[in-house]
Design a protein around this motif. Structure first.
Motif, short mmCIF file in Angstrom:
data_model
loop_
_atom_site.label_atom_id
_atom_site.label_comp_id
_atom_site.label_asym_id
_atom_site.label_seq_id
_atom_site.Cartn_x
_atom_site.Cartn_y
_atom_site.Cartn_z
N UNK A 169 0.88 -1.18 0.00
CA UNK A 169 0.00 0.00 0.00
C UNK A 169 0.92 1.22 0.00
N UNK A 170 0.84 2.01 -1.06
CA UNK A 170 1.70 3.20 -1.15
C UNK A 170 1.08 4.38 -0.43
N UNK A 171 1.93 5.11 0.29
CA UNK A 171 1.45 6.26 1.06
C UNK A 171 1.88 7.55 0.36
N UNK A 172 0.95 8.45 0.18
CA UNK A 172 1.24 9.75 -0.45
C UNK A 172 0.96 10.83 0.58
N UNK A 173 1.93 11.66 0.87
CA UNK A 173 1.73 12.72 1.87
C UNK A 173 0.97 13.90 1.27
N UNK B 175 -10.30 -3.48 -3.36
CA UNK B 175 -9.74 -2.99 -4.62
C UNK B 175 -8.69 -1.90 -4.49
N UNK B 176 -8.65 -1.15 -3.37
CA UNK B 176 -7.73 -0.01 -3.31
C UNK B 176 -6.31 -0.45 -2.92
N UNK B 177 -5.32 0.40 -3.27
CA UNK B 177 -3.91 0.07 -2.96
C UNK B 177 -3.10 1.31 -2.55
N UNK B 178 -3.79 2.42 -2.26
CA UNK B 178 -3.09 3.68 -1.93
C UNK B 178 -3.80 4.31 -0.73
N UNK B 179 -3.01 5.00 0.12
CA UNK B 179 -3.62 5.84 1.16
C UNK B 179 -2.88 7.18 1.14
N UNK B 180 -3.61 8.25 1.42
CA UNK B 180 -3.00 9.58 1.36
C UNK B 180 -3.02 10.25 2.74
N UNK B 181 -2.05 9.92 3.60
CA UNK B 181 -2.02 10.55 4.92
C UNK B 181 -1.77 12.06 4.80
N UNK B 182 -2.43 12.79 5.67
CA UNK B 182 -2.35 14.25 5.62
C UNK B 182 -1.09 14.72 6.36
N UNK B 183 -0.26 15.51 5.68
CA UNK B 183 0.91 16.09 6.36
C UNK B 183 0.78 17.60 6.51
N UNK B 184 -0.42 18.13 6.23
CA UNK B 184 -0.67 19.57 6.41
C UNK B 184 -0.62 19.88 7.91
N UNK B 185 -0.03 21.01 8.31
CA UNK B 185 -0.06 21.36 9.74
C UNK B 185 -1.52 21.41 10.22
N UNK B 186 -1.82 20.79 11.39
CA UNK B 186 -3.21 20.72 11.86
C UNK B 186 -3.93 22.07 11.87
N UNK B 187 -3.22 23.17 12.13
CA UNK B 187 -3.88 24.49 12.18
C UNK B 187 -4.49 24.85 10.83
N UNK B 188 -3.87 24.43 9.72
CA UNK B 188 -4.45 24.68 8.39
C UNK B 188 -5.47 23.60 8.03
N UNK B 189 -5.16 22.38 8.45
CA UNK B 189 -6.01 21.24 8.08
C UNK B 189 -7.47 21.48 8.45
N UNK C 266 -14.41 15.63 8.62
CA UNK C 266 -13.35 14.94 7.86
C UNK C 266 -12.45 14.13 8.80
N UNK C 267 -12.19 12.88 8.40
CA UNK C 267 -11.38 11.98 9.24
C UNK C 267 -9.96 12.53 9.40
N UNK C 268 -9.34 12.19 10.50
CA UNK C 268 -7.90 12.43 10.74
C UNK C 268 -7.54 13.92 10.73
N UNK C 269 -8.49 14.77 11.11
CA UNK C 269 -8.24 16.20 10.93
C UNK C 269 -7.36 16.79 12.05
N UNK C 270 -7.38 16.18 13.23
CA UNK C 270 -6.65 16.79 14.34
C UNK C 270 -5.31 16.11 14.63
#
Ligand code: SAM
Length: 378
Positions: A44-48, A295-309, A318-322
């Motif tokens: 599973x490839x991770x994209x920041x 069917x999926x093979x990618x996940x896109x973890x958020x690397x935005x600073x939480x204050x902007x996220x 939205x999941x994983x926002x904090x």
């Protein structure tokens, strides 16, 4: 009779989309997972993901950061902040960064080209852009600076529905399919996708969306449920006016979304398919994992600073926002291992075992020409 899996023509795809029997659907889930394993493997490839700006000049009826949304505090990250996020992605072992934003002319051609060059020079990461509808001059400059991929969801293949929910800017005609084709010719890997359950989206339309992924030979395909935002027309009464009849309207739920993920894997076996944040939002406990085993093979973890996220609120909840970037990484890696999969390394680009991309001249007429009012055109 339950739909078959060997010849996925239009009627069969519609049959699968309408299928409600869990025992029959098990066959679809199992086939999608087997095709995923055979064609793109267990990694599973991770994209920041870096959400670099929430400014937007468009008035999409579905999006919480649309130009006229009240109560949105707008931000645009600085050059230094963006580079720091890319460094964080590199530290966390991700092979790609995705720079995403509203459609923001304040992100000038030069500013983005400079960010691409700086990130490439320092990190060597693959770079995906997702900045909306931009001129060919911008797109070429960014490709020349080193950008690898561009994500632009066509949102729906139905021209009538598309123009109702995604108004063109004055004096222009929005045509995302044409931009995707031009970007492919420029050498980008192209990503697209749709929302599932948009008011007015029928099973027939959704089947044509899946067929358009195949016809355009899309490299990355993002599929998530439509999540109404109370800041938008589709979070209010306009949604009721647009809705199709009860039998035809696609629900914006997890099962419908997973059917689209699974069918897309079958018709586009080598494409990269993310298990989306929107799916994790409607099912925080198991949405990510279900996407990955259907069917999926990618996940896109958020690397935005939480204050902007928290300000990049395209839909509520939205999941994983904090979480911090490290916490996101730890959580996602645990989830990936819990289903017996591995975390991918390297850029994780599109695999190709067959002939090169379909060129525009080989596409069905429904997917050619600018502003064509036929299905598949915007
Ligand atoms: N501005 C760029 C664009 O339009 O391509 C990228 C940012 S846009 C916010 C990214 C994606 O968010 C859209 O393509 C759309 O599919 C999705 N999105 C927007 N509002 C949504 C909603 N209410 N529910 C689910 N997805 C949504």
């Amino acid at each position: 009779m339950p739909p078959g899996l060997d010849r996925l023509d239009h009627e069969t795809i519609v049959g699968w989309l309408r299928e409600a029997d869990p025992a029959v659907l098990e066959r679809l889930w199992a086939r999608a997972d087997a095709v995923r394993a055979a064609h793109v493997g267990d990694a599973v490839h991770l994209r920041g993901l870096i959400e670099i700006s929430n400014h937007c000049i468009r008035h999409c009826l579905y999006c919480g950061i649309r130009a006229c949304s009240d109560g949105v505090t707008r931000y645009r990250m600085t050059a230094a902040e963006i580079l720091e996020c890319a460094r964080e992605a590199k530290r966390l072992g991700y092979g790609t960064v995705v720079m995403q934003s509203g459609e923001d002319p304040g992100l000038t051609r030069e500013f983005i080209a400079d960010r691409v060059r700086a990130i490439k020079a320092e990190t060597g990461l693959a770079i995906t852009l997702s900045l909306g509808e931009r001129s060919d001059e911008d797109l070429k400059a960014w490709k020349g600076a080193g950008a690898d991929r561009f994500l632009l969801r066509f949102e729906t293949s139905d021209p009538g529905l598309y123009h109702r929910i995604h108004p063109s800017l004055p004096g222009t005609l929005s045509d995302r399919v044409a931009q995707l084709q031009r970007m492919r010719a420029m050498g980008y890997e192209i990503g697209s996708g749709v929302m599932v359950g948009i008011p007015g989206q029928t099973w027939e339309i959704l089947a044509r969306d899946i067929e358009l992924f195949r016809d355009l030979d899309i490299d990355m395909i993002g599929i998530g449920p439509f999540l109404p935002s109370p800041r938008t027309p589709l979070g209010g009464e306009a949604a009721e006016r647009l809705r199709a009849s009860a039998d035809e309207q696609v629900p914006n739920n997890e099962e419908a979304t997973l059917k689209v993920v699974a069918l897309t894997r079958l018709v586009c076996p080598e494409a990269n398919l993310p298990s989306t944040t929107a799916l994790a939002t409607i099912d925080p406990a198991t949405g990510r994992e279900l996407g990955l085993v259907r069917g999926a093979n990618i996940v896109m973890p958020n690397v935005t600073p939480p204050a902007y996220r928290v300000l990049y609120e395209i839909y509520p909840g939205k999941a994983c926002i904090h979480e911090t970037a490290e916490a996101c990484q730890g959580c996602l890696e645990r989830r990936i291992r819990s289903i017996g999969r591995t975390v991918g390394s390297g850029p994780g680009g599109r695999r190709r075992s067959g002939p090169a991309a379909v060129t525009s001249s080989l596409l069905p007429t429904s997917a050619r020409g600018r502003g064509d009012p036929r299905p598949g055109r915007h």
